[in-house]
Design a protein around this motif. Sequence first.
Motif, PDB file in Angstrom:
ATOM      1  N   VAL A   1      -8.641  -9.572  -0.164  1.00 13.24           N
ATOM      2  CA  VAL A   1      -8.776  -9.449  -1.612  1.00 13.24           C
ATOM      3  C   VAL A   1      -7.388  -9.291  -2.210  1.00 13.24           C
ATOM      4  O   VAL A   1      -6.577  -8.496  -1.720  1.00 13.24           O
ATOM      5  N   ALA A   2      -7.103 -10.043  -3.274  1.00 11.67           N
ATOM      6  CA  ALA A   2      -5.818  -9.955  -3.974  1.00 11.67           C
ATOM      7  C   ALA A   2      -6.099  -9.789  -5.460  1.00 11.67           C
ATOM      8  O   ALA A   2      -6.905 -10.534  -6.033  1.00 11.67           O
ATOM      9  N   VAL A   3      -5.431  -8.820  -6.098  1.00 15.66           N
ATOM     10  CA  VAL A   3      -5.670  -8.514  -7.508  1.00 15.66           C
ATOM     11  C   VAL A   3      -4.513  -9.057  -8.341  1.00 15.66           C
ATOM     12  O   VAL A   3      -3.365  -8.642  -8.175  1.00 15.66           O
ATOM     13  N   LEU A   4      -4.835  -9.978  -9.241  1.00 16.26           N
ATOM     14  CA  LEU A   4      -3.827 -10.588 -10.106  1.00 16.26           C
ATOM     15  C   LEU A   4      -3.699  -9.829 -11.424  1.00 16.26           C
ATOM     16  O   LEU A   4      -2.610  -9.724 -11.978  1.00 16.26           O
ATOM     17  N   GLU A   5      -4.804  -9.316 -11.941  1.00 14.49           N
ATOM     18  CA  GLU A   5      -4.813  -8.523 -13.169  1.00 14.49           C
ATOM     19  C   GLU A   5      -5.875  -7.434 -13.034  1.00 14.49           C
ATOM     20  O   GLU A   5      -6.888  -7.630 -12.355  1.00 14.49           O
ATOM     21  N   GLY A   6      -5.663  -6.302 -13.704  1.00 11.14           N
ATOM     22  CA  GLY A   6      -6.669  -5.253 -13.721  1.00 11.14           C
ATOM     23  C   GLY A   6      -6.749  -4.505 -12.410  1.00 11.14           C
ATOM     24  O   GLY A   6      -5.726  -4.170 -11.801  1.00 11.14           O
ATOM     25  N   ALA A   7      -7.954  -4.251 -11.924  1.00  7.45           N
ATOM     26  CA  ALA A   7      -8.154  -3.485 -10.695  1.00  7.45           C
ATOM     27  C   ALA A   7      -9.509  -3.837 -10.098  1.00  7.45           C
ATOM     28  O   ALA A   7     -10.403  -4.333 -10.786  1.00  7.45           O
ATOM     29  N   VAL A   8      -9.653  -3.575  -8.800  1.00  2.21           N
ATOM     30  CA  VAL A   8     -10.937  -3.734  -8.122  1.00  2.21           C
ATOM     31  C   VAL A   8     -11.141  -2.553  -7.187  1.00  2.21           C
ATOM     32  O   VAL A   8     -10.195  -1.823  -6.855  1.00  2.21           O
ATOM     33  N   GLU A   9     -12.375  -2.396  -6.737  1.00  2.00           N
ATOM     34  CA  GLU A   9     -12.717  -1.342  -5.782  1.00  2.00           C
ATOM     35  C   GLU A   9     -13.374  -1.989  -4.574  1.00  2.00           C
ATOM     36  O   GLU A   9     -14.307  -2.792  -4.725  1.00  2.00           O
ATOM     37  N   LEU A  10     -12.881  -1.659  -3.389  1.00  2.32           N
ATOM     38  CA  LEU A  10     -13.424  -2.201  -2.138  1.00  2.32           C
ATOM     39  C   LEU A  10     -14.286  -1.150  -1.462  1.00  2.32           C
ATOM     40  O   LEU A  10     -13.848   0.007  -1.298  1.00  2.32           O
ATOM     41  N   ARG A  11     -15.480  -1.537  -1.028  1.00  2.00           N
ATOM     42  CA  ARG A  11     -16.380  -0.625  -0.315  1.00  2.00           C
ATOM     43  C   ARG A  11     -16.858  -1.282   0.975  1.00  2.00           C
ATOM     44  O   ARG A  11     -17.632  -2.247   0.948  1.00  2.00           O
TER      45      ARG A  11
ATOM     46  N   PRO B   1     -19.457   2.913   2.842  1.00  6.33           N
ATOM     47  CA  PRO B   1     -19.291   2.705   1.402  1.00  6.33           C
ATOM     48  C   PRO B   1     -18.657   3.881   0.675  1.00  6.33           C
ATOM     49  O   PRO B   1     -18.124   3.717  -0.418  1.00  6.33           O
ATOM     50  N   GLN B   2     -18.709   5.056   1.294  1.00  6.49           N
ATOM     51  CA  GLN B   2     -18.089   6.221   0.664  1.00  6.49           C
ATOM     52  C   GLN B   2     -16.567   6.169   0.723  1.00  6.49           C
ATOM     53  O   GLN B   2     -15.881   6.840  -0.055  1.00  6.49           O
ATOM     54  N   ASP B   3     -16.010   5.359   1.615  1.00  2.00           N
ATOM     55  CA  ASP B   3     -14.554   5.242   1.771  1.00  2.00           C
ATOM     56  C   ASP B   3     -14.027   4.086   0.921  1.00  2.00           C
ATOM     57  O   ASP B   3     -13.513   3.097   1.436  1.00  2.00           O
ATOM     58  N   ALA B   4     -14.166   4.229  -0.367  1.00  2.00           N
ATOM     59  CA  ALA B   4     -13.754   3.154  -1.278  1.00  2.00           C
ATOM     60  C   ALA B   4     -12.238   3.133  -1.429  1.00  2.00           C
ATOM     61  O   ALA B   4     -11.573   4.168  -1.354  1.00  2.00           O
ATOM     62  N   LEU B   5     -11.704   1.941  -1.646  1.00  2.00           N
ATOM     63  CA  LEU B   5     -10.272   1.756  -1.882  1.00  2.00           C
ATOM     64  C   LEU B   5     -10.093   1.041  -3.207  1.00  2.00           C
ATOM     65  O   LEU B   5     -10.678  -0.011  -3.431  1.00  2.00           O
ATOM     66  N   ARG B   6      -9.262   1.607  -4.089  1.00  2.00           N
ATOM     67  CA  ARG B   6      -8.974   0.973  -5.373  1.00  2.00           C
ATOM     68  C   ARG B   6      -7.675   0.188  -5.258  1.00  2.00           C
ATOM     69  O   ARG B   6      -6.662   0.711  -4.784  1.00  2.00           O
ATOM     70  N   LEU B   7      -7.722  -1.068  -5.694  1.00  2.00           N
ATOM     71  CA  LEU B   7      -6.546  -1.923  -5.710  1.00  2.00           C
ATOM     72  C   LEU B   7      -6.153  -2.194  -7.149  1.00  2.00           C
ATOM     73  O   LEU B   7      -6.999  -2.528  -7.979  1.00  2.00           O
ATOM     74  N   GLU B   8      -4.873  -2.065  -7.444  1.00  2.00           N
ATOM     75  CA  GLU B   8      -4.365  -2.346  -8.772  1.00  2.00           C
ATOM     76  C   GLU B   8      -3.736  -3.742  -8.800  1.00  2.00           C
ATOM     77  O   GLU B   8      -3.531  -4.369  -7.763  1.00  2.00           O
TER      78      GLU B   8
END
Length: 343
Positions: free
Chosen positions: A220-230, A235-242
């Motif tokens: 997953v690559a974030v070009l704008e904004g943010a996403v959350e990976l689960r 699923p409790q170990d979520a990672l937020r990408l900016e």
Amino acid sequence: MDQPAPPPPATATIPPAVARAAVHWLLTLDDDSAPPSERTRQQWQRWLQADPLHAQAWQRIATLDAQWQQQLLHGLPASVARQALTASGHGRRHALRLALLLTAGTGGLLAWQQSGLGQPHWQRLAADLATATGEQRSRELADGTRLWLNTATAVNLHYSATERLIVLRAGEILVHSAPDNTPDATTGQPRPLRVRTAEGLVRAIGTRFTVRQHAQHTSVAVLEGAVELRPAQAPQDALRLEAGEQATLGRSQAGPATPLAEGAGAWHDGMLVVNDMPLPDFLAELSRYRSGLLRCAPDAAGLRVSGAYPLADTDRVLNALTRALPVQLQARTRWWVTVERRS
């Protein structure tokens, strides 16, 4: 040497005997431990030219990459699939040959009616949106989200009163999310926009991002904004990408986040952009956009590639490599090209 006879229409069904012969030739010619002799190559050429169905079978088998091989193993006896996926060297080749022969023998490998897509026909039929090898397309979804499909991609869409879900079955997508104008009727909250892959869920947070399904993980690559990976299993170990970050999503964990690679998402503009990439990795990326088999000879594996290359003409890219690097192209057929160090 004469070119193979033009293949029959893509809707032709490949007889199991021809499928098995194509598998045999693939494994014979692709054996690095025992390179085929010139006599063997001539025998293969004669087989290829003997019947248009031979040429079509060869085109289809040569199009398969590791990801599709793995998917084809699903449905085989568990012992066969496990051996093929975990073995190495000759053991893996032997197990893979057995698996491919079993699949071909039941019509599952080459009897699909392929229309240019680098995956079994059933997967394209089951997809709401799909692209063929080398094809890209875009679609505006019901909520205004813009979705771009890269080469050999298949997705399903699940939009309801409670969810906005994109299921990535294969390939790669770029998503430009739109705000939800139809909130959940029960909670009154906006419906989350999510992408599901084999490894877990990617939730958009007002963003533009890419998701690619690999054989064993999702990137997953974030070009704008943010996403959350689960991750599916945690699923409790979520990672937020900016914006400006990328990460790998596995079934049990996600991350770590790293800086966005140069050229991430450039395929959306029809370009492959790389900086000091090993030649084998570059050719593996390029092969996603052309039918057939594209290989790097061991003597050229240490070379590295930088630059921006147009994806619409992969032959032009390969010819450009011969001018930029000390390499030459060895083409056995239009579907089998090896890049080797120039003598």
